[in-house]
Write a protein that holds these residues in place. Sequence first.
Motif, PDB file in Angstrom:
ATOM      1  N   LEU A  16       0.819  -1.175   0.125  1.00 21.85           N
ATOM      2  CA  LEU A  16      -0.060   0.131  -0.087  1.00 21.85           C
ATOM      3  C   LEU A  16       0.741   1.326  -0.008  1.00 21.85           C
ATOM      4  N   VAL A  17       1.906   1.153   0.951  1.00 24.90           N
ATOM      5  CA  VAL A  17       2.690   2.450   1.130  1.00 24.90           C
ATOM      6  C   VAL A  17       3.510   2.561  -0.447  1.00 24.90           C
ATOM      7  N   LEU A  18       4.154   1.388  -0.997  1.00 27.45           N
ATOM      8  CA  LEU A  18       4.757   1.371  -2.123  1.00 27.45           C
ATOM      9  C   LEU A  18       3.807   2.108  -3.162  1.00 27.45           C
ATOM     10  N   GLY A  19       2.900   1.667  -3.320  1.00 23.78           N
ATOM     11  CA  GLY A  19       1.751   2.228  -4.521  1.00 23.78           C
ATOM     12  C   GLY A  19       1.575   3.399  -4.349  1.00 23.78           C
ATOM     13  N   ARG A  20       1.278   4.046  -3.025  1.00 23.67           N
ATOM     14  CA  ARG A  20       1.273   5.367  -2.989  1.00 23.67           C
ATOM     15  C   ARG A  20       2.518   6.080  -3.253  1.00 23.67           C
ATOM     16  N   ARG A  21       3.600   5.903  -2.941  1.00 17.90           N
ATOM     17  CA  ARG A  21       4.886   6.367  -3.541  1.00 17.90           C
ATOM     18  C   ARG A  21       4.823   6.449  -4.846  1.00 17.90           C
ATOM     19  N   ILE A  22       4.604   5.276  -5.761  1.00 21.76           N
ATOM     20  CA  ILE A  22       4.656   5.338  -7.117  1.00 21.76           C
ATOM     21  C   ILE A  22       3.869   6.324  -7.711  1.00 21.76           C
ATOM     22  N   ARG A  23       2.696   6.441  -7.033  1.00 27.13           N
ATOM     23  CA  ARG A  23       1.388   7.313  -7.676  1.00 27.13           C
ATOM     24  C   ARG A  23       1.818   8.776  -7.484  1.00 27.13           C
ATOM     25  N   HIS A  24       2.472   9.055  -6.478  1.00 29.99           N
ATOM     26  CA  HIS A  24       2.821  10.397  -6.109  1.00 29.99           C
ATOM     27  C   HIS A  24       4.044  10.877  -6.862  1.00 29.99           C
ATOM     28  N   ARG A  29       5.376  14.075 -11.922  1.00 29.76           N
ATOM     29  CA  ARG A  29       6.311  14.107 -13.073  1.00 29.76           C
ATOM     30  C   ARG A  29       5.253  14.420 -14.367  1.00 29.76           C
ATOM     31  N   ASP A  30       4.037  14.566 -14.054  1.00 29.13           N
ATOM     32  CA  ASP A  30       2.977  14.845 -14.914  1.00 29.13           C
ATOM     33  C   ASP A  30       2.825  13.469 -16.032  1.00 29.13           C
ATOM     34  N   MET A  31       3.023  12.379 -15.403  1.00 30.95           N
ATOM     35  CA  MET A  31       2.885  11.270 -16.360  1.00 30.95           C
ATOM     36  C   MET A  31       1.645  10.488 -15.954  1.00 30.95           C
ATOM     37  N   THR A  32       1.063   9.978 -16.836  1.00 36.21           N
ATOM     38  CA  THR A  32      -0.262   9.136 -16.821  1.00 36.21           C
ATOM     39  C   THR A  32       0.138   7.492 -16.544  1.00 36.21           C
ATOM     40  N   LEU A  33      -1.018   6.778 -16.468  1.00 40.91           N
ATOM     41  CA  LEU A  33      -0.722   5.369 -16.330  1.00 40.91           C
ATOM     42  C   LEU A  33      -0.262   4.893 -17.682  1.00 40.91           C
ATOM     43  N   ASP A  34      -0.552   5.345 -18.682  1.00 38.23           N
ATOM     44  CA  ASP A  34      -0.148   4.938 -19.858  1.00 38.23           C
ATOM     45  C   ASP A  34       1.363   5.373 -20.259  1.00 38.23           C
ATOM     46  N   ASP A  35       1.814   6.474 -19.887  1.00 30.48           N
ATOM     47  CA  ASP A  35       3.032   7.009 -20.001  1.00 30.48           C
ATOM     48  C   ASP A  35       3.894   5.867 -19.261  1.00 30.48           C
ATOM     49  N   LEU A  36       3.650   5.693 -17.863  1.00 30.50           N
ATOM     50  CA  LEU A  36       4.547   4.797 -16.821  1.00 30.50           C
ATOM     51  C   LEU A  36       4.560   3.244 -17.439  1.00 30.50           C
ATOM     52  N   GLY A  37       3.325   3.123 -17.888  1.00 27.24           N
ATOM     53  CA  GLY A  37       3.199   1.621 -18.336  1.00 27.24           C
ATOM     54  C   GLY A  37       3.965   1.475 -19.662  1.00 27.24           C
ATOM     55  N   LEU A  62      10.377  -3.176 -10.027  1.00 32.11           N
ATOM     56  CA  LEU A  62      10.668  -2.026  -9.449  1.00 32.11           C
ATOM     57  C   LEU A  62      11.854  -1.199  -9.580  1.00 32.11           C
ATOM     58  N   GLY A  63      12.998  -1.864 -10.306  1.00 27.99           N
ATOM     59  CA  GLY A  63      14.187  -1.186 -10.853  1.00 27.99           C
ATOM     60  C   GLY A  63      13.706  -0.456 -12.018  1.00 27.99           C
ATOM     61  N   LEU A  64      13.103  -1.006 -12.926  1.00 28.60           N
ATOM     62  CA  LEU A  64      12.598  -0.406 -14.135  1.00 28.60           C
ATOM     63  C   LEU A  64      11.553   0.856 -13.540  1.00 28.60           C
ATOM     64  N   VAL A  65      10.753   0.673 -12.757  1.00 27.15           N
ATOM     65  CA  VAL A  65       9.874   1.875 -12.292  1.00 27.15           C
ATOM     66  C   VAL A  65      10.871   2.948 -11.601  1.00 27.15           C
ATOM     67  N   ALA A  66      11.530   2.720 -10.989  1.00 24.11           N
ATOM     68  CA  ALA A  66      12.647   3.636 -10.432  1.00 24.11           C
ATOM     69  C   ALA A  66      13.313   4.638 -11.605  1.00 24.11           C
ATOM     70  N   ASP A  67      13.794   3.715 -12.465  1.00 24.81           N
ATOM     71  CA  ASP A  67      14.459   4.309 -13.556  1.00 24.81           C
ATOM     72  C   ASP A  67      13.475   5.336 -14.476  1.00 24.81           C
ATOM     73  N   ALA A  68      12.420   4.658 -14.533  1.00 20.57           N
ATOM     74  CA  ALA A  68      11.248   5.398 -15.165  1.00 20.57           C
ATOM     75  C   ALA A  68      10.971   6.703 -14.642  1.00 20.57           C
ATOM     76  N   LEU A  69      10.839   6.684 -13.122  1.00 17.13           N
ATOM     77  CA  LEU A  69      10.575   7.913 -12.647  1.00 17.13           C
ATOM     78  C   LEU A  69      11.887   8.839 -12.126  1.00 17.13           C
ATOM     79  N   ASP A  70      12.930   8.411 -12.491  1.00 15.96           N
ATOM     80  CA  ASP A  70      14.216   9.063 -12.464  1.00 15.96           C
ATOM     81  C   ASP A  70      14.422   9.254 -10.877  1.00 15.96           C
ATOM     82  N   VAL A  71      14.348   8.106  -9.983  1.00 14.45           N
ATOM     83  CA  VAL A  71      14.593   8.088  -8.700  1.00 14.45           C
ATOM     84  C   VAL A  71      15.448   7.083  -8.160  1.00 14.45           C
ATOM     85  N   PRO A  72      16.312   6.867  -7.237  1.00 17.48           N
ATOM     86  CA  PRO A  72      16.867   5.734  -6.848  1.00 17.48           C
ATOM     87  C   PRO A  72      15.764   4.662  -6.330  1.00 17.48           C
ATOM     88  N   LEU A  73      16.073   3.509  -6.328  1.00 15.49           N
ATOM     89  CA  LEU A  73      15.335   2.221  -5.726  1.00 15.49           C
ATOM     90  C   LEU A  73      14.699   2.447  -4.433  1.00 15.49           C
TER      91      LEU A  73
END
Length: 486
Positions: A16-24, A29-37, A62-73
Amino acid sequence: MTTTSSPVPAGGIDTLVLGRRIRHLRTARDMTLDDLGAAIGRAPSQVSMLENGHREPKLSLLGLVADALDVPLSELLRTDPPTRRAALEVELERAQRGPLFASLGVPPVKVSRSLPPDALEALVRLQAEIQRLLTENAATPEEARRANADLRARMRAQDNYFPELEEHARTLLKAIDHPGGPLSQRATADVAAHLGFSLHYVTDLPHSTRSVTDLAHGRIYLSQGTGGVTDARSPLLQALASHVLGHAEPRDYGDFLRQRVEANYMAAALMLPEDGAVPFLQQAKAERRLSVEDLRDTFAVPYETAAHRFTNLATRHLGIPVHFMKVHEGGTLHKAYENDGVVFPSDPLGAIEGQPVCRQWTARVVFTLPDRFSPYYQYTDTSSGTYWCTSRVQPSSQGAFSVSVGVPFSQVRWFRGRETTERSQSRCPDPTCCRQPPADLAQRWAAQAWPSARPHASLLAALPVGVFPGVDTTEVYRFLDRHAPE
């Protein structure tokens, strides 16, 4: 991805916390679900499942998500929600997935950005309050023992005398012009009518109740049968007492016990009014013939009620310290009171309920007599002094109980039965007194006996722990010894 039904799976990631951090981080970064997907090679629906905490991702994803959001894991794996609102959303989601919310049968609320902040805050606080009330009302055995010990200490400090309850009883009896002496069934109904209640005797009263009060319509429902009650007036008077005293839903187990004691006390004060019982007892003391049986017969109440009432009045009006015991035929203490220095068996928390009573005490010896229903008198030498007790056995749906009233040796001159020659000696709490079987019996049977306890499992928590909880080992060994072939 692996589907999980828990917000905190075995791997230790709070989904739950992980999901809220990813959404935040995504929305920042003004990314949509389609963009991140598209960035991580997953469908938008899978990203949504991830953000809602319904799936636990592998570290490679999670590594791919972190790279896409430009944050460390490590930024994704932080355990704190990114905002105050996210924290509330996590708390509400977790609550709605838990067993408490499911047991309420309330439809879940969709936790989305359209949910107003004040509504979200209110829902979280309501859930927390429900959890708090549930926790407080579900007393653990330890809490129950502490509450019993605290209540007994309060009763001892007041000599088991509550003047405000005596005054309530006096006011009610005056209102119906009670002339004194025993309170009849008709007079009991008059008290109810004076308080605005009509009485209704039914055949289908819930088995777990002694009475049911309909406050909205001024009706009190009582059973047409005895229901195991030795005095038909008691359930009604206890219900009326709770009404007069303004009892509300108990806040905790201690409050529940206090209400029961107050209702029982006031019912007894109505059946044995102070203005009549005290002169009777004072006269009996002057003539050195105090007797619980005489008090019972004069006011037409059960023996246990008379014994309880004697403890209310003995110290305050007669200057006599006293103790009271109710002991099950199995040897365990059901309830007790003392202000005369007698030492009851207790656990480390000071609770006495469920503790084994010494076999040498009057309350246990009375069960061994051929005539178990006549009063029995005995002197007992104990570690805290010599006491004289009177005891008698009364049957019940839960087995037989002995009810005993006792006083220090210095006070026995005021009582009937003081001339008894019955005497016993107790070395308890020394375990060799009666808790440990005699050496010869133990040597013969210790490895050859396997008894099954009679009490229900839910009652064993209140019983002392031994080889077999709830079982009197000495009694088992003696039984085996009597019946073994030569």
